[in-house]
Design an enzyme around this catalytic site. Structure first.
Site, PDB file in Angstrom:
ATOM      1  N   GLY A  19      57.328  59.925  46.994  1.00  0.00           N
ATOM      2  CA  GLY A  19      56.005  60.525  47.102  1.00  0.00           C
ATOM      3  C   GLY A  19      55.708  61.550  46.015  1.00  0.00           C
ATOM      4  O   GLY A  19      55.063  62.570  46.280  1.00  0.00           O
ATOM      5  N   PRO A 192      73.144  64.127  47.266  1.00  0.00           N
ATOM      6  CA  PRO A 192      72.252  63.399  46.345  1.00  0.00           C
ATOM      7  C   PRO A 192      71.387  64.354  45.514  1.00  0.00           C
ATOM      8  O   PRO A 192      71.180  64.140  44.322  1.00  0.00           O
ATOM      9  CB  PRO A 192      71.387  62.546  47.279  1.00  0.00           C
ATOM     10  CG  PRO A 192      72.190  62.397  48.522  1.00  0.00           C
ATOM     11  CD  PRO A 192      72.975  63.669  48.660  1.00  0.00           C
ATOM     12  N   CYS A 382      33.651  43.224  45.848  1.00  0.00           N
ATOM     13  CA  CYS A 382      33.854  42.507  44.589  1.00  0.00           C
ATOM     14  C   CYS A 382      34.055  41.013  44.873  1.00  0.00           C
ATOM     15  O   CYS A 382      33.110  40.320  45.202  1.00  0.00           O
ATOM     16  CB  CYS A 382      34.995  43.127  43.797  1.00  0.00           C
ATOM     17  SG  CYS A 382      34.794  42.851  42.032  1.00  0.00           S
ATOM     18  N   GLU A 406      34.653  30.696  38.397  1.00  0.00           N
ATOM     19  CA  GLU A 406      36.048  31.136  38.245  1.00  0.00           C
ATOM     20  C   GLU A 406      37.001  30.129  38.903  1.00  0.00           C
ATOM     21  O   GLU A 406      38.113  29.921  38.432  1.00  0.00           O
ATOM     22  CB  GLU A 406      36.231  32.529  38.902  1.00  0.00           C
ATOM     23  CG  GLU A 406      37.665  33.047  38.844  1.00  0.00           C
ATOM     24  CD  GLU A 406      37.854  34.459  39.427  1.00  0.00           C
ATOM     25  OE1 GLU A 406      36.911  34.985  40.051  1.00  0.00           O
ATOM     26  OE2 GLU A 406      38.950  35.016  39.245  1.00  0.00           O
ATOM     27  N   HIS A 519      33.534  48.553  43.397  1.00  0.00           N
ATOM     28  CA  HIS A 519      34.640  48.984  44.266  1.00  0.00           C
ATOM     29  C   HIS A 519      34.365  50.379  44.823  1.00  0.00           C
ATOM     30  O   HIS A 519      34.803  51.381  44.245  1.00  0.00           O
ATOM     31  CB  HIS A 519      35.945  49.018  43.469  1.00  0.00           C
ATOM     32  CG  HIS A 519      36.478  47.670  43.137  1.00  0.00           C
ATOM     33  ND1 HIS A 519      37.342  46.987  43.963  1.00  0.00           N
ATOM     34  CD2 HIS A 519      36.257  46.865  42.075  1.00  0.00           C
ATOM     35  CE1 HIS A 519      37.640  45.816  43.427  1.00  0.00           C
ATOM     36  NE2 HIS A 519      36.999  45.716  42.277  1.00  0.00           N
ATOM     37  N   GLU A 521      35.702  51.882  47.194  1.00  0.00           N
ATOM     38  CA  GLU A 521      36.907  52.560  47.705  1.00  0.00           C
ATOM     39  C   GLU A 521      37.443  53.614  46.729  1.00  0.00           C
ATOM     40  O   GLU A 521      38.088  54.571  47.141  1.00  0.00           O
ATOM     41  CB  GLU A 521      38.007  51.551  48.060  1.00  0.00           C
ATOM     42  CG  GLU A 521      38.650  50.793  46.905  1.00  0.00           C
ATOM     43  CD  GLU A 521      37.938  49.508  46.516  1.00  0.00           C
ATOM     44  OE1 GLU A 521      36.710  49.411  46.727  1.00  0.00           O
ATOM     45  OE2 GLU A 521      38.601  48.603  45.966  1.00  0.00           O
TER      46      GLU A 521
END
Ligand code: GLN
Length: 546
Positions: A19, A192, A382, A406, A519, A521
């Site tokens: 992360g 570690p 899209c 396409e 898009h 998002e």
């Protein structure tokens, strides 16, 4: 570069996927909450010049910025957690850096000198870091990969040198490691982390702060042990706790004292952090009253990273509707006319995301049809918009062989096709496309304006007439079929200002059916849900509660 710009370099150790992107984004959020101006840059150690050509199966989503750069998905986290607008200078790959150095060599810029990793590549990296440092207080630079990788060595060498170049009071190194809990021993293990820091120190970098990813808060004793072995202050050992929602990370870091430590080490004065909005958000996320199940009918369903921004935008839609969004990933290759009903029978909304290539296309078209016929909220993004148009043309307008060129170059009804010329809002000129030109070069990328039609779903959701959204596609709605499709009940609710490009379609007599060529998002934020996601999840919830 401002003289007093400060730099935070974030590296990662032990293993990938700890992360680092979220950690960098959260540091950005905390510093912004203290009133500092910040930017974040990602340096990626792979040889692709940009992630645009990389398979989302392997690398996750390609994030698109306003300026049309195709970037690493971590830039999506940076934008969602801060107010920073990312652009082409916020992401450099080894490939992009070598490309630039090799081009300079070909031009003769190095005057016949031997071109080497040190100093030429490292100088190039340092210059790229300086590109984003104008007019900000703090630059956060995340180094991709894990300490110990061969690939990231030039980046690490460059950031090591950077401290000497700009002064030690202006640079800190933050290292993210893992502190695992070993059940058989009944304790967390620091080895570690020790090894990872040892590796980092062997290349000349002494970390100032350690972010320890772990599933429990680290005790004082454990922190002291890590501090001793890794040569950092005890208060510089931060628990990076596993959390349910990624939006909790800034608060966890803050409670552990991270932002205090950063400003102390960098010697900057700031106001106290204002974290009320983050606190409100997390409180809301933890007490969502309702829930909906949304089917994402796509191709890259095994790797959730492939639809990172999309997943987040859907969650945001839930946050603003007091509703938990449960995502149900459906591989469109497994949908056929016989099982479609069974697979999708209990969902509250269907979303077909963007995509490239023929695989699973018919399954997505079936999902759009199922949503249209059964009046289930449908959101096509899209490719998902293009397939909704194809479905409508085939099953409502009677063009049974309708397709996108396409997927079927010879179709008699190319309702979606490669447009060869249109008025381009960016260059304010007619844009021409040459089908035979290089693949990436012909994509419509980045932000374009769109005008909304009064009274449509889109207009109601946005509450405005003009919007701008980010694109990443080659194919477009074919205006030759506009009239006939409109006659049959397709609504063109958004177009480019010149009307050349259809940007949003809807259908009549459906509770919520919308496809957009862009898009949305990429522009949704946890505290500012994108209007279309807010409206879509609202419709899904309404359907569920009916
Ligand atoms: N493959 C389609 C195109 O190139 C859709 C692309 C996308 O969904 N991003 O137009």
């Amino acid at each position: 570069m401002g003289n007093d710009t400060k730099y935070i370099f974030v590296t990662g150790g032990v293993l990938s996927s700890l992360g680092k992107g979220l950690a960098s984004a959260s540091i950005g959020a905390l510093l912004e909450s203290r009133g500092l101006s910040v930017t974040i840059q990602k340096l990626d150690p792979y040889i692709n010049v940009d992630p645009g050509t990389m398979n989302p199966f392997q690398h996750g989503e390609v994030f698109v910025t306003d300026d049309g750069s195709e970037t690493d998905l971590d830039l999506g986290h940076y934008e969602r957690f801060t107010s920073i607008k990312m652009g082409q200078d916020n992401n450099f790959t080894t490939g992009k850096i070598y490309y630039s150095v090799i081009s300079k060599e070909r031009r003769g810029d190095y005057l016949g000198g031997t071109v080497q990793v040190i100093p030429h590549i490292t100088d190039e990296i340092k210059n790229d870091i300086k590109l984003v440092s104008d007019s900000v207080d703090v630059v956060i630079v995340e180094i991709g990969g894990t300490i110990g990788d061969i690939e990231s060595l030039p980046f690490l060498e460059a950031i090591r040198q950077f401290k000497t170049d700009v002064g030690k009071e202006n640079v800190i190194y933050i290292h993210l490691t893992l502190v695992p809990y070993i059940a058989t021993a009944g304790e967390v293990k620091t080895k570690p982390t020790q090894h990872s820091v040892k590796e980092l120190r062997s290349i000349g970098i002494q970390p100032d702060i350690l972010l320890c990813r772990t599933d429990r808060f680290l005790s004082k004793e454990i922190k002291a042990k890590i501090a001793l072995f890794c040569n950092v202050g005890v208060d510089a050992v931060i628990t990076a706790l596993d959390v349910e929602s990624i939006y909790e990370v800034p608060l966890i870091f803050h409670n552990e004292g991270l932002d205090d430590k950063i400003i102390e080490l960098l010697n900057i004065w700031t106001r106290a952090p204002r974290l009320e909005a983050w606190k409100d958000l997390v409180k809301r996320i933890k007490s969502l009253k309702h829930s909906v199940k949304i089917a994402i009918v796509g191709k890259y369903t095994n790797l959730t990273e492939s639809y990172k921004s999309l997943n987040e935008a859907l969650y945001h839609g839930g946050f603003s509707n007091d509703c938990k969004v449960n995502l149900f990933f459906v591989d469109s290759e497994n949908i056929n006319a016989d099982n479609c009903k069974e697979v999708l029978s209990d969902v509250d909304g269907i979303l077909v995301p963007g995509g490239f290539g023929t695989r699973g296309i018919e399954g997505k078209i079936l999902a759009a049809q199922y949503a249209r016929v059964n009046k289930i909220p449908y959101f096509g993004i899209c490719l998902g918009m293009q397939l909704a148009v194809i479905e409508f043309a085939r099953n409502v307008a009677g063009m049974t062989s309708a397709h996108s060129s396409e997927f079927d170059e010879k179709t008699t009804f190319p309702v979606i096709y490669l447009m060869l010329s249109w008025y381009d809002e960016k260059t304010k000129a007619i844009q021409k496309r040459d089908i035979s030109s290089e693949k990436g070069g012909t994509m419509r990328l980045g932000t374009y304006p769109c005008i909304l039609e009064e009274g449509t779903l889109a207009h109601k959701a946005y509450g405005t007439y003009e919007i701008s959204e980010r694109h990443r596609h080659r194919y477009e709605f074919n205006n030759e079929f506009k009239e006939i499709l409109e006659e049959k009940g397709l609504i063109i609710s958004g177009t480019s200002p010149s009307k050349d490009l259809v940007e949003i379609v809807e259908i009549k007599e459906h509770p919520w059916f919308l496809g957009c060529q862009f898009h949305p998002e990429f522009k949704s934020r946890p505290m500012q849900t994108h209007p279309l996601f807010q409206s879509f999840i609202g419709a899904a919830l309404k359907k569920k509660l009916e």
